[in-house]
Design a protein around this motif. Structure first.
Motif, PDB file in Angstrom:
ATOM      1  N   LEU A 138     -78.130  28.990  -2.286  1.00 31.99           N
ATOM      2  CA  LEU A 138     -77.064  28.957  -3.292  1.00 31.99           C
ATOM      3  C   LEU A 138     -75.877  28.112  -2.830  1.00 31.99           C
ATOM      4  O   LEU A 138     -75.156  27.537  -3.647  1.00 31.99           O
ATOM      5  CB  LEU A 138     -76.607  30.377  -3.628  1.00 31.99           C
ATOM      6  CG  LEU A 138     -77.591  31.192  -4.457  1.00 31.99           C
ATOM      7  CD1 LEU A 138     -77.171  32.658  -4.509  1.00 31.99           C
ATOM      8  CD2 LEU A 138     -77.718  30.623  -5.874  1.00 31.99           C
TER       9      LEU A 138
ATOM     10  N   SER B 282     -73.640  23.149  -8.751  1.00 29.41           N
ATOM     11  CA  SER B 282     -72.973  24.240  -9.463  1.00 29.41           C
ATOM     12  C   SER B 282     -73.731  24.594 -10.738  1.00 29.41           C
ATOM     13  O   SER B 282     -73.773  25.767 -11.134  1.00 29.41           O
ATOM     14  CB  SER B 282     -71.524  23.864  -9.788  1.00 29.41           C
ATOM     15  OG  SER B 282     -71.474  22.702 -10.588  1.00 29.41           O
TER      16      SER B 282
ATOM     17  N   ARG C 133     -76.471  26.958  -9.728  1.00 27.42           N
ATOM     18  CA  ARG C 133     -75.904  28.278  -9.416  1.00 27.42           C
ATOM     19  C   ARG C 133     -75.587  29.054 -10.680  1.00 27.42           C
ATOM     20  O   ARG C 133     -75.807  30.258 -10.766  1.00 27.42           O
ATOM     21  CB  ARG C 133     -74.593  28.116  -8.635  1.00 27.42           C
ATOM     22  CG  ARG C 133     -74.751  27.812  -7.189  1.00 27.42           C
ATOM     23  CD  ARG C 133     -73.379  27.874  -6.518  1.00 27.42           C
ATOM     24  NE  ARG C 133     -73.391  26.936  -5.438  1.00 27.42           N
ATOM     25  CZ  ARG C 133     -72.636  25.847  -5.363  1.00 27.42           C
ATOM     26  NH1 ARG C 133     -71.772  25.566  -6.326  1.00 27.42           N
ATOM     27  NH2 ARG C 133     -72.729  25.063  -4.335  1.00 27.42           N
TER      28      ARG C 133
ATOM     29  N   ALA D 177     -69.019  32.543 -12.391  1.00 25.87           N
ATOM     30  CA  ALA D 177     -69.796  31.424 -11.858  1.00 25.87           C
ATOM     31  C   ALA D 177     -69.810  30.271 -12.848  1.00 25.87           C
ATOM     32  O   ALA D 177     -69.685  29.101 -12.463  1.00 25.87           O
ATOM     33  CB  ALA D 177     -71.233  31.876 -11.541  1.00 25.87           C
TER      34      ALA D 177
ATOM     35  N   ASP E 263     -70.188  29.119  -5.169  1.00 21.36           N
ATOM     36  CA  ASP E 263     -71.382  29.893  -4.827  1.00 21.36           C
ATOM     37  C   ASP E 263     -71.104  31.378  -4.654  1.00 21.36           C
ATOM     38  O   ASP E 263     -72.016  32.193  -4.795  1.00 21.36           O
ATOM     39  CB  ASP E 263     -72.065  29.330  -3.573  1.00 21.36           C
ATOM     40  CG  ASP E 263     -71.175  29.351  -2.345  1.00 21.36           C
ATOM     41  OD1 ASP E 263     -70.011  28.952  -2.461  1.00 21.36           O
ATOM     42  OD2 ASP E 263     -71.649  29.746  -1.274  1.00 21.36           O
TER      43      ASP E 263
ATOM     44  N   ALA F 137     -72.314  33.573  -7.571  1.00 25.62           N
ATOM     45  CA  ALA F 137     -73.776  33.633  -7.655  1.00 25.62           C
ATOM     46  C   ALA F 137     -74.339  34.531  -6.563  1.00 25.62           C
ATOM     47  O   ALA F 137     -75.274  35.297  -6.794  1.00 25.62           O
ATOM     48  CB  ALA F 137     -74.367  32.221  -7.559  1.00 25.62           C
TER      49      ALA F 137
END
Length: 201
Positions: free
Chosen positions: A15, A20, A23, A112, A118, A121
């Motif tokens: 992750l 992004s 994620r 997120a 991260d 996530a």
């Protein structure tokens, strides 16, 4: 066989290095599975606050799959939570509804989507593991048949690794999903990503 802590560390490392966009989809998938399980509970076991977050999660899905119009709905949903009594620093004295696993994972998925980092996530991933652990504790209290705890937690994390594998196949589409995707691409991703990521094992 790896311990669940080792598999969890592997998920978290992945992750940290994916885009992004990847994620965001991962967090939405974890939240969706937890929400689906919660919605399948008997009515008396469901938490109204958790159920109230379904529209927010649907908006998160729209956003992570490339619909930029969803940003406003997600931003508003997070703001409503932040301004509610469910967001507090009262510890055990405050309402704990937002600490239910599906609710927390949905809020992490929303964050997120908004911020792309991260941490959110990772926290969604951990909520899914915690939910399995809580379920095992419940089974133990009921004297039910218990799977081997470590194996059950590893199975959840292996599912998350498979989710990341699937998402990686769409990395080219997702890399710029935050700035919007063509409508036909978003529709295709709903079928090819949201559907399998939502599926219960």
């Amino acid at each position: 066989m790896d311990t669940w802590q080792e598999v969890s560390a592997s998920v978290e490392k992945r992750l940290a290095v994916v885009s992004s966009g990847e994620r965001r989809v991962f967090a939405a998938g974890v939240a969706e599975r937890l929400m689906g399980r919660h919605e399948a509970l008997p009515a008396e076991e469901q938490v109204p606050f958790t159920l109230s977050l379904r529209p927010l999660l649907n908006s998160v899905w729209e956003g992570v799959l490339g619909d930029t119009a969803a940003f406003t709905a997600v931003k508003r949903g997070v703001a409503e939570y932040m301004l509610s009594d469910y967001c507090h620093n009262d510890g055990q004295d405050g309402p704990d509804d937002a600490d239910e696993h599906a609710a927390a994972a949905t809020l992490y998925a929303a964050h997120a989507y908004l911020f792309g980092c991260d941490d959110f996530a990772v926290w969604a991933s951990r909520r899914a593991v915690d939910a399995i652990d809580q379920h095992l504790e419940h089974l133990a209290e009921q004297d039910g048949d218990l799977p081997e705890p470590d194996a059950a937690l590893v199975a959840e994390l292996q599912r998350q690794q498979r989710d990341l594998d699937l998402i990686a196949d769409y990395s080219k589409d997702l890399r710029h999903s935050g700035t919007g995707l063509p409508v036909d691409t978003s529709i295709r991703l709903r079928v090819e990503l949201r559907t399998p990521l939502s599926r219960q094992d």
